[in-house]
Design a protein around this motif. Structure first.
Motif, PDB file in Angstrom:
ATOM      1  N   ARG A  44       7.613   5.286  -2.575  1.00 53.04           N
ATOM      2  CA  ARG A  44       7.241   6.884  -2.134  1.00 53.04           C
ATOM      3  C   ARG A  44       7.844   6.552  -0.362  1.00 53.04           C
ATOM      4  O   ARG A  44       7.547   8.105  -0.472  1.00 53.04           O
ATOM      5  CB  ARG A  44       5.582   6.832  -1.834  1.00 53.04           C
ATOM      6  N   GLY A  45       8.691   5.920   0.343  1.00 54.90           N
ATOM      7  CA  GLY A  45       9.354   6.594   1.026  1.00 54.90           C
ATOM      8  C   GLY A  45       9.070   6.363   1.868  1.00 54.90           C
ATOM      9  O   GLY A  45       9.508   6.749   3.345  1.00 54.90           O
ATOM     10  N   LEU A  46       8.012   4.973   1.859  1.00 57.12           N
ATOM     11  CA  LEU A  46       6.934   5.148   3.147  1.00 57.12           C
ATOM     12  C   LEU A  46       7.332   3.463   3.815  1.00 57.12           C
ATOM     13  O   LEU A  46       8.173   2.665   3.395  1.00 57.12           O
ATOM     14  CB  LEU A  46       5.189   5.283   3.586  1.00 57.12           C
ATOM     15  N   ARG A  47       6.699   3.807   4.981  1.00 60.26           N
ATOM     16  CA  ARG A  47       6.938   2.148   5.635  1.00 60.26           C
ATOM     17  C   ARG A  47       5.099   1.819   5.519  1.00 60.26           C
ATOM     18  O   ARG A  47       4.741   2.186   5.860  1.00 60.26           O
ATOM     19  CB  ARG A  47       7.835   2.578   7.062  1.00 60.26           C
ATOM     20  N   ARG A  48       5.499   0.287   5.897  1.00 58.92           N
ATOM     21  CA  ARG A  48       3.933  -0.780   6.509  1.00 58.92           C
ATOM     22  C   ARG A  48       3.123   0.668   7.617  1.00 58.92           C
ATOM     23  O   ARG A  48       4.413   0.654   8.680  1.00 58.92           O
ATOM     24  CB  ARG A  48       4.151  -1.706   7.145  1.00 58.92           C
TER      25      ARG A  48
END
Length: 55
Positions: A44-48
């Motif tokens: 989804r193109g997110l980071r932690r």
């Protein structure tokens, strides 16, 4: 109608990417810098830490 098609197509692409990453061995995932638990976020193109902001 186009928006629905594009939404469905995007979903299919994300699911395929998730399946491909999930099929990789842990060592290979580590080599590319992600852990198995981060696959959904990466797709989804997110980071932690950002998953709380998406919903």
């Amino acid at each position: 109608m186009r928006a629905a098609y594009h939404s469905f197509r995007d979903y299919q692409v994300r699911r395929r990417a998730e399946r491909n990453l999930a099929a990789m061995e842990d060592a290979l995932l580590k080599d590319i810098g992600i852990s198995r638990s981060e696959i959904g976020l990466v797709v989804r193109g997110l980071r932690r830490g950002q998953e709380d902001k998406v919903g």
